[in-house]
Design a protein around this motif. Structure first.
Motif, PDB file in Angstrom:
ATOM      1  N   THR A   1      -2.814  13.682   5.462  1.00  0.00           N
ATOM      2  CA  THR A   1      -3.884  12.731   5.410  1.00  0.00           C
ATOM      3  C   THR A   1      -3.513  11.076   5.427  1.00  0.00           C
ATOM      4  O   THR A   1      -4.073  10.424   6.040  1.00  0.00           O
ATOM      5  CB  THR A   1      -4.985  12.977   3.964  1.00  0.00           C
ATOM      6  N   TYR A   2      -2.534  10.808   4.222  1.00  0.00           N
ATOM      7  CA  TYR A   2      -2.025   9.579   4.408  1.00  0.00           C
ATOM      8  C   TYR A   2      -1.441   9.204   5.696  1.00  0.00           C
ATOM      9  O   TYR A   2      -1.511   7.995   5.955  1.00  0.00           O
ATOM     10  CB  TYR A   2      -1.150   9.320   3.251  1.00  0.00           C
TER      11      TYR A   2
ATOM     12  N   PRO B   1     -17.307   8.621   0.725  1.00  0.00           N
ATOM     13  CA  PRO B   1     -16.924  10.022   0.921  1.00  0.00           C
ATOM     14  C   PRO B   1     -16.163  10.074   2.211  1.00  0.00           C
ATOM     15  O   PRO B   1     -16.116  11.156   3.055  1.00  0.00           O
ATOM     16  CB  PRO B   1     -18.184  10.786   1.266  1.00  0.00           C
ATOM     17  N   LEU B   2     -15.159   9.229   2.493  1.00  0.00           N
ATOM     18  CA  LEU B   2     -14.281   8.998   3.713  1.00  0.00           C
ATOM     19  C   LEU B   2     -13.102  10.013   3.198  1.00  0.00           C
ATOM     20  O   LEU B   2     -12.877  10.725   2.254  1.00  0.00           O
ATOM     21  CB  LEU B   2     -13.932   7.664   3.696  1.00  0.00           C
ATOM     22  N   LEU B   3     -12.115  10.199   4.388  1.00  0.00           N
ATOM     23  CA  LEU B   3     -11.369  11.258   4.383  1.00  0.00           C
ATOM     24  C   LEU B   3     -10.199  11.069   3.331  1.00  0.00           C
ATOM     25  O   LEU B   3      -9.683  12.174   2.674  1.00  0.00           O
ATOM     26  CB  LEU B   3     -10.533  11.318   5.809  1.00  0.00           C
ATOM     27  N   GLY B   4      -9.822   9.889   3.222  1.00  0.00           N
ATOM     28  CA  GLY B   4      -8.866   9.468   2.224  1.00  0.00           C
ATOM     29  C   GLY B   4      -9.267   9.783   0.713  1.00  0.00           C
ATOM     30  O   GLY B   4      -8.343   9.960  -0.310  1.00  0.00           O
TER      31      GLY B   4
ATOM     32  N   SER C   1       0.724  -1.103  -0.128  1.00  0.00           N
ATOM     33  CA  SER C   1      -0.041   0.089   0.074  1.00  0.00           C
ATOM     34  C   SER C   1       0.804   1.377  -0.020  1.00  0.00           C
ATOM     35  O   SER C   1       0.629   2.126  -0.805  1.00  0.00           O
ATOM     36  CB  SER C   1      -0.840  -0.043   1.242  1.00  0.00           C
ATOM     37  N   SER C   2       1.936   1.233   0.619  1.00  0.00           N
ATOM     38  CA  SER C   2       2.857   2.369   0.770  1.00  0.00           C
ATOM     39  C   SER C   2       3.538   2.471  -0.689  1.00  0.00           C
ATOM     40  O   SER C   2       3.690   3.713  -1.142  1.00  0.00           O
ATOM     41  CB  SER C   2       4.046   1.909   1.918  1.00  0.00           C
TER      42      SER C   2
ATOM     43  N   LEU D   1       2.022  10.476  -3.659  1.00  0.00           N
ATOM     44  CA  LEU D   1       3.066  11.260  -3.049  1.00  0.00           C
ATOM     45  C   LEU D   1       3.755  12.317  -3.901  1.00  0.00           C
ATOM     46  O   LEU D   1       3.927  13.423  -3.849  1.00  0.00           O
ATOM     47  CB  LEU D   1       3.882  10.598  -2.004  1.00  0.00           C
ATOM     48  N   ILE D   2       4.477  11.436  -4.971  1.00  0.00           N
ATOM     49  CA  ILE D   2       5.227  12.042  -5.828  1.00  0.00           C
ATOM     50  C   ILE D   2       4.554  13.237  -6.739  1.00  0.00           C
ATOM     51  O   ILE D   2       4.752  14.302  -7.236  1.00  0.00           O
ATOM     52  CB  ILE D   2       6.080  11.308  -6.895  1.00  0.00           C
TER      53      ILE D   2
END
Length: 321
Positions: free
Chosen positions: A195-196, A241-244, A170-171, A178-179
């Motif tokens: 957030t992540y 509609p979650l935070l991520g 997942s990372s 991220l990039i």
């Protein structure tokens, strides 16, 4: 690992070296900051009782990538060319981040480490290579490895049973986001990274508290803990509609102006990640809790559910603006 003076000192040096990487305008100073960063994290990894030979593996990988970076600096200074299309520099940074196709060391390393060290490797250690790649590399050069990492990360996680390996893949997949966010703007990078990091910290702390290492161990948790863990997993995959979902949606809206292939691969990776987490949550929520009825469970407040549901008012606020 207990919090003590030496750990606080090395964590401070690690953060300062990250700030050095962000603020330096010289490639050699950036390389020195990366070396300081590697030296500061080595004692943190070595102090863990579970890790035996893993810090040495991490040291070999990081020193090899640093040597490649130094070689690319020397070659660019000799030829007097710009490092924007340097394959050697790109290879060294991909090795440091553990992105595909140089990812084979990352999941086995995280599998043998504690959850605290997994959190450090998944969040803080991603910042310096991301900054170097976005400042020195062209997005066209990075397009292929970013697309491969975003798509192949969830595919590799499909057959895994270890929670640490699933978090590692997942990372790898989220490294592309991220990039991409830093290529767009610093504000978007900050929003996505916070957030992540919040979602990863919540998920790993939940695993650490309940001593969960494999998928089948989740059935020993109570129903409310299962629910909060399921919501955090779906939020990490970018389920609306979650935070991520909010930062990923904003990144895709801006990234589609520059490229079409990369956003398509990122959307497909999010769909695959959602499938993986739903596959995990299905037996988690449908099976009965494997706990004794006589055992009284301590009531705990599930802040994770509340934090994940903050994505709804944030989306409504942006819509009004």
């Amino acid at each position: 690992m207990k919090i003590n003076a030496s750990k606080n000192l090395f964590m401070l040096i690690m953060m300062l070296s990250t700030i050095m990487t962000m603020s330096s305008n010289n490639m050699l100073m950036t390389w020195i900051a990366l070396e300081i960063n590697m030296i500061s994290i080595m004692p943190i990894l070595t102090k863990s009782k579970k890790s035996t030979d893993q810090p040495m593996k991490y040291f070999i990988i990081q020193s090899t990538s640093s040597s490649l970076m130094l070689m690319s600096i020397m070659l660019n200074s000799i030829t007097e060319e710009s490092p924007t299309s340097s394959i050697i520099l790109m290879t060294s940074m991909l090795m440091k981040m553990g992105m595909m196709p140089f990812h084979l060391w990352f999941p086995p390393l995280m599998n043998k480490m504690t959850w605290e060290n997994c959190l450090i490797l998944s969040t803080i250690q991603k910042i310096p290579p991301t900054i170097i790649m976005t400042q020195m590399m062209n997005i066209k050069t990075m397009l292929i490895p970013m697309a491969i990492s975003s798509f192949m990360g969830p595919i590799s996680a499909l057959k895994q049973l270890s929670m640490k390996k699933i978090m590692a893949y997942s990372s790898i997949s989220n490294s592309t986001w991220l990039i991409s966010s830093l290529y767009l703007s610093k504000q978007m990078f900050l929003m996505f990274f916070l957030t992540y990091s919040t979602l990863t910290m919540m998920m790993m702390s939940k695993m650490n508290k309940n001593n969960i290492l494999y998928m089948n161990q989740v059935t020993t948790m109570s129903y409310m803990k299962k629910l909060s863990l399921s919501i955090t997993m779906l939020s990490m995959s970018g389920m609306p509609p979650l935070l991520g979902f909010l930062p990923k949606w904003m990144i895709l809206q801006n990234l589609i102006k520059f490229s079409t292939i990369l956003p398509m691969m990122m959307i497909l990776s999010s769909i695959l990640a959602t499938f993986i987490y739903i596959k995990m949550t299905n037996p988690m929520m449908t099976n009965l809790t494997m706990m004794k009825k006589t055992k009284k469970e301590k009531k705990s407040k599930n802040y994770e559910t509340i934090i994940n549901l903050l994505g709804i008012p944030m989306m409504m606020t942006l819509k009004c603006l």
